[in-house]
Design an enzyme around this catalytic site. Sequence first.
Site, PDB file in Angstrom:
ATOM      1  N   GLY A 107      -4.770  -1.853   5.258  1.00  0.00           N
ATOM      2  CA  GLY A 107      -3.966  -2.993   4.804  1.00  0.00           C
ATOM      3  C   GLY A 107      -4.588  -4.337   5.161  1.00  0.00           C
ATOM      4  O   GLY A 107      -4.716  -5.227   4.317  1.00  0.00           O
ATOM      5  N   ARG A 108      -5.020  -4.483   6.412  1.00  0.00           N
ATOM      6  CA  ARG A 108      -5.523  -5.803   6.853  1.00  0.00           C
ATOM      7  C   ARG A 108      -6.942  -6.079   6.377  1.00  0.00           C
ATOM      8  O   ARG A 108      -7.504  -7.121   6.670  1.00  0.00           O
ATOM      9  CB  ARG A 108      -5.404  -5.929   8.371  1.00  0.00           C
ATOM     10  N   LYS A 140       0.846  -1.207   0.000  1.00  0.00           N
ATOM     11  CA  LYS A 140       0.000   0.000   0.000  1.00  0.00           C
ATOM     12  C   LYS A 140       0.879   1.255   0.000  1.00  0.00           C
ATOM     13  O   LYS A 140       0.674   2.175  -0.764  1.00  0.00           O
ATOM     14  CB  LYS A 140      -0.911  -0.038   1.226  1.00  0.00           C
ATOM     15  N   GLU A 173      10.568  -4.922   4.242  1.00  0.00           N
ATOM     16  CA  GLU A 173      10.569  -6.328   3.840  1.00  0.00           C
ATOM     17  C   GLU A 173      10.235  -6.476   2.360  1.00  0.00           C
ATOM     18  O   GLU A 173      10.926  -7.167   1.599  1.00  0.00           O
ATOM     19  CB  GLU A 173       9.512  -7.115   4.648  1.00  0.00           C
ATOM     20  N   LYS A 217       9.869  -0.801  13.982  1.00  0.00           N
ATOM     21  CA  LYS A 217      10.349  -0.595  12.604  1.00  0.00           C
ATOM     22  C   LYS A 217      11.415   0.489  12.588  1.00  0.00           C
ATOM     23  O   LYS A 217      12.458   0.355  11.960  1.00  0.00           O
ATOM     24  CB  LYS A 217       9.192  -0.102  11.716  1.00  0.00           C
ATOM     25  N   GLU A 264      -4.045  -6.419  15.373  1.00  0.00           N
ATOM     26  CA  GLU A 264      -3.553  -5.107  14.924  1.00  0.00           C
ATOM     27  C   GLU A 264      -4.681  -4.070  15.063  1.00  0.00           C
ATOM     28  O   GLU A 264      -4.429  -2.898  15.325  1.00  0.00           O
ATOM     29  CB  GLU A 264      -3.054  -5.180  13.468  1.00  0.00           C
ATOM     30  N   HIS A 320      -4.929 -33.068  18.939  1.00  0.00           N
ATOM     31  CA  HIS A 320      -3.761 -33.835  19.370  1.00  0.00           C
ATOM     32  C   HIS A 320      -2.606 -32.917  19.742  1.00  0.00           C
ATOM     33  O   HIS A 320      -1.470 -33.361  19.864  1.00  0.00           O
ATOM     34  CB  HIS A 320      -3.340 -34.804  18.261  1.00  0.00           C
TER      35      HIS A 320
END
Length: 545
Positions: A269-270, A209, A215, A514, A355, A386
């Site tokens: 973004g999310r 965005k 990254e 960051k 977030e 399990h």
Amino acid sequence: MALPSINPTTTESWEKLQEHYSKIKNSHLKSLFAEDSNRANDFTIKWEDFYVDYSKNRLTKTTLDLLLELAEEVKLKEAIESQFSGEIINQTEGRAVLHTALRANESSEVFVDGKNVIPEISSVKSKIKAFSDQVVNGDRKGYTGKSFKTIVNIGIGGSDLGPAMVVDSLQFYKNHLDTYFVSNVDGDHVNEIIKKLDPETTLFVIVSKTFTTQETLSNANTIRGWFLKTADQSAIAKHFVAVSTNIEAVKNFGIDENNIFPMWNWVGGRFSLWSAVGLTISLSIGYKNFESLLEGAHKMDTHFKNESFNKNIPVILAVISIWYNNFFNAESEAVIAYSQYLNQFATYLQQGIMESNGKSVDRNGNNIDYQTGTLIWGEPGTNSQHAFFQLIHQGTKLIPADFIGFKESLHGNKEHQDKLISNFIAQTEALMNGKTEDEVLRELNKQNVSSEIINKLLPFKVFQGNKPTTTIFINKLTPESLGKLIAMYEHKIFAQGIIWNIYSYDQFGVELGKKLATKILKEFEINSFDNHDASTSNLLKYYKE
Ligand code: F6P
């Protein structure tokens, strides 16, 4: 108009809920069922292909009435209206929040700053469709004239988790293209993926965005460098496309203007997989399926916006979550999907939920003295049975859990499906009922165990039960039903944020780390680490020695 900003703990309903909580906190679900023969039906919502049974939760009709009164008192209805109509409800960033507009009908109108945004959305959708069709049909070629065989999505957070989860969840509907996702700045991630790629037949989709994310830009640069070892600069235009709001930065990266898919700052973004951020979804399962995903979400939007609160799935789920979080002091919630396809679902929800609602300052700018955001975690059933189910069954913590299952399997193997669904339903029954001393005694006696051993074993074999679950039973995993499911959680997040009086659509909390990482990276160049606390400078020196 600003969002309402009412401290929930100052409302009348909150006080009533506290009083009510002290009365029913020890009630066992078994007795709640015994006292009310209509409970299972009354606490089930049937909507479209969804069957949502919330009767195995530690609440009564009074609880629900009070919780819904709370939702009214904090003006949730008005807040929903504000969100859908494009008001600037992300006030800390000065933005509207309109992921719902991305899946609205083409004929609807949603205004941001006086401008209807639906035509722009439609035009980007047409671009996604045309591009996906060309790549899937093989009409669009790489620099040596070959059709594409592989798609690599480069992004992180909302620019990765949503598309990655959807592509994985809908792999049954996938076409011939192989799809990979590169997100981590850990070079192992990108390098392992590069090993599998043929530059002549791979299309790279860079999703960011902001187009400033460390990254994503690092991975994109590494991939471009690798690509240019075999191809020349002019081939970039054929193999690299980008999704971003930052058109200038994309162009500076060297991407052809025609290969840019725009998005808007009113898409968080999310919550962005419905925009061009979902390009990789459309490429992997075809545009028609991508459209069905959006249609499903739109149906859930309409339900959330128009349905009265007592039949409104996201609202009911939100208030139940508030009930456990703020009155029972439950810290976490589990999401257990009885579908291997939903393997990445809980991971995806972690960003959406944590977030958004991991906040400790309210909408008046005051520090909060009540609990907000829940921890969210989960793995598919039956594997999770399990792994961590022991703690849910017999541990000391209260962990409300959503159980998600599909009536019909996609593979068609009835034997497996019956086994899966028997586990899916049995677990919610076991968590609710537990096992009493009498039942354990009867069982051990039947096995002819000596009374000495029975006495020793008895306390360990008892299950208290009373562990709450909500069952979300869906007819079949399709693009449309997945769209509904994702949107259901999106609206639950929003409703909870409104009740907690927090801003769900900013994420300043991810900035600090960051910034420090950028500072440290610069210090690596000059080898000077003394400007930190002793622990941090020791670690940095240890790394560099
Ligand atoms: O983690 C913070 C964050 O800003 C997320 O909200 C976002 O989804 C992610 O980084 C990626 O951001 P971008 O799409 O701008 O690269």
